[in-house]
Scaffold this active site. Sequence first.
Site, PDB file in Angstrom:
ATOM      1  N   ASP A  98      54.979  33.508  37.970  1.00 14.50           N
ATOM      2  CA  ASP A  98      54.816  33.034  39.344  1.00 14.50           C
ATOM      3  C   ASP A  98      56.191  32.697  39.907  1.00 14.50           C
ATOM      4  OD1 ASP A  98      53.519  32.003  41.675  1.00 14.50           O
ATOM      5  OD2 ASP A  98      51.844  31.358  40.432  1.00 14.50           O
ATOM      6  N   ASP A 200      54.691  33.401  45.670  1.00 14.30           N
ATOM      7  CA  ASP A 200      53.960  32.379  46.406  1.00 14.30           C
ATOM      8  C   ASP A 200      54.313  32.439  47.900  1.00 14.30           C
ATOM      9  OD1 ASP A 200      52.280  29.906  46.178  1.00 14.30           O
ATOM     10  OD2 ASP A 200      54.092  28.912  46.902  1.00 14.30           O
ATOM     11  N   GLU A 242      51.554  36.533  47.863  1.00 17.63           N
ATOM     12  CA  GLU A 242      50.485  35.768  48.499  1.00 17.63           C
ATOM     13  C   GLU A 242      50.789  35.706  49.992  1.00 17.63           C
ATOM     14  OE1 GLU A 242      48.530  31.292  48.176  1.00 17.63           O
ATOM     15  OE2 GLU A 242      50.704  31.563  48.132  1.00 17.63           O
ATOM     16  N   HIS A 316      43.733  29.763  41.535  1.00 22.22           N
ATOM     17  CA  HIS A 316      43.974  28.340  41.288  1.00 22.22           C
ATOM     18  C   HIS A 316      43.865  27.485  42.552  1.00 22.22           C
ATOM     19  CE1 HIS A 316      47.715  30.025  42.728  1.00 22.22           C
ATOM     20  NE2 HIS A 316      48.147  28.801  43.013  1.00 22.22           N
ATOM     21  N   ASP A 317      43.823  28.113  43.722  1.00 17.30           N
ATOM     22  CA  ASP A 317      43.733  27.386  44.989  1.00 17.30           C
ATOM     23  C   ASP A 317      42.348  27.440  45.626  1.00 17.30           C
ATOM     24  OD1 ASP A 317      46.368  26.499  45.092  1.00 17.30           O
ATOM     25  OD2 ASP A 317      47.080  28.289  46.137  1.00 17.30           O
TER      26      ASP A 317
END
Length: 541
Positions: A98, A200, A242, A316-317
């Site tokens: 990440d 991200d 993302e 995860h969000d």
Amino acid sequence: MGQPWWQSAVVYQIYPRSFQDSDGDGIGDLQGIISRLDYLQELGVGAIWLSPVYRSPNADNGYDVADYEAINPEYGTMADMDALITAAKAHGIRVVMDLILNHTSDEHPWFVNAKADPAGATRDYYVWSDPVDGQAPNDLQSDFSGGSAWELDAASQQYFLHLFSAKQVDLNWQSPRLRHAVYRMINFWLAKGVAGFRLDVVDMLGKRPFQKQLVNGPHLHDYLHEMNRATWGDRDVLTVGEAWSASPVDALQYSDAAHQELSMIFQFGHLWADRQLGGPKWAVRPLNVGRLKAALYACQTTLATRGWNSLFWSNHDLPRAVSRFGAAGTWRVRSAQMLAITLHGLKGTPYVYQGEEIGMTDCPVSTIAAVNDVEARTIYRQLLAEGDAPTAALTKLNRFSRDNARTPMQWDGRANAGFTSGQPWLAVNANYPAINVATDRQASTSIFATYQRLIALRRANPVLQRGTFNELTAVPEPVFAYTRSWGRVCWLICTNFGAEPVTVTLPEQPTRLILSNYPDYPDGLGTVELRPYEAMIVALI
């Protein structure tokens, strides 16, 4: 270069804090992941994507990086990281890291030095502003902290930008020195043998905060092209950004190989099927399957011949897939299998979030003290200030809190679901005695077995990897029906998103059943009554 490896692989996302603890401190770690590689190999995944394991003060569970080239001690050491990369490779699994490039922790040496010396080398790595009429330069708000996104540095009497929490300080991508420092760091990880990166909030890198343009800035794609050329451009690695703002057309810009940017992006249009577009995060509405189909199908058609899709239900969000799009009660197993078949039949790279392959569910809480998510805690305070009672505010949080996805992995029926021998950092879902890996794998018709079969089908069949997508329109609204065609092979994917039976007329007589989540599909019939949450893949040719 031939077909990239990630076009035939399935990626498994690991949230390291919650996957497997090896030392009893209640926090998952790298050695814990290594101990579960046999399981991941059995599932069949081609890569694991790790949420951040860098050194961090954990203001946002690692999405506030204090050192990109060091491992947070709670996860282990760099030697453990090297061991994971090596052990994963021996299991036929690649490691994807990440990358948090929009901001760093306020404890990162770059920012510490920038604050200490306004004339120093890293000052322009961040966004600074003189006061305007004695105040912050504009009214930008912080997503995680609430209030202004500008924080006054008392020493220099300048403001710095933090669009998330005050401990997550926004980087200034207009600085060439910052960009090249980032590229050196990326090459550090490539040299270690990682197989790719998830970027991200990638659409924020080109922001123009003084014009209040936070996404899709004018130089965003210039930066990504430059990054590609300076780092992974000549390597067969997976890069996925993302981008909450992205449309299918935007996805094509990011992922078209001719643009030399990314392999693909996470495009979130389908997640508005049960949300009010433009409304607050807690403003939910009943799932509209027609809207869900339209969003997913738009990605398929727009990226039909160029670019590449990412396929996912959760991460995860986000809430757990079966709780959000399926049915977490009586129909949990069938609906979890239905969701898997619906998604994995599409063209693109599927992502499985840890626990999805056994149908893990959301984990509601009854007190704010049980909430870890920094975003949810801020929203809770805002809801109370707006007049919500605590119970009403918690009801809303239970629908979207990121903690739903972050509860520890449920391995078996032992204490703490086999995740840790100590006190887990976040409470284990109380349903773990019934929902866990050990129990699910006992049944040949389990959710795990469905995911395992889907992953193997994709790996072995070009029709799922590269086959043409075609929507079947003459079906009832709760039904997904589409074909994938490659040469003389044509497969039909047909699934029922409802708890009521629905009749579907197939375009041709199926010649063979490939996969179903019911054991007694009436093979060979042209008209099929799909039972609740029934899903199947059949060969038409």
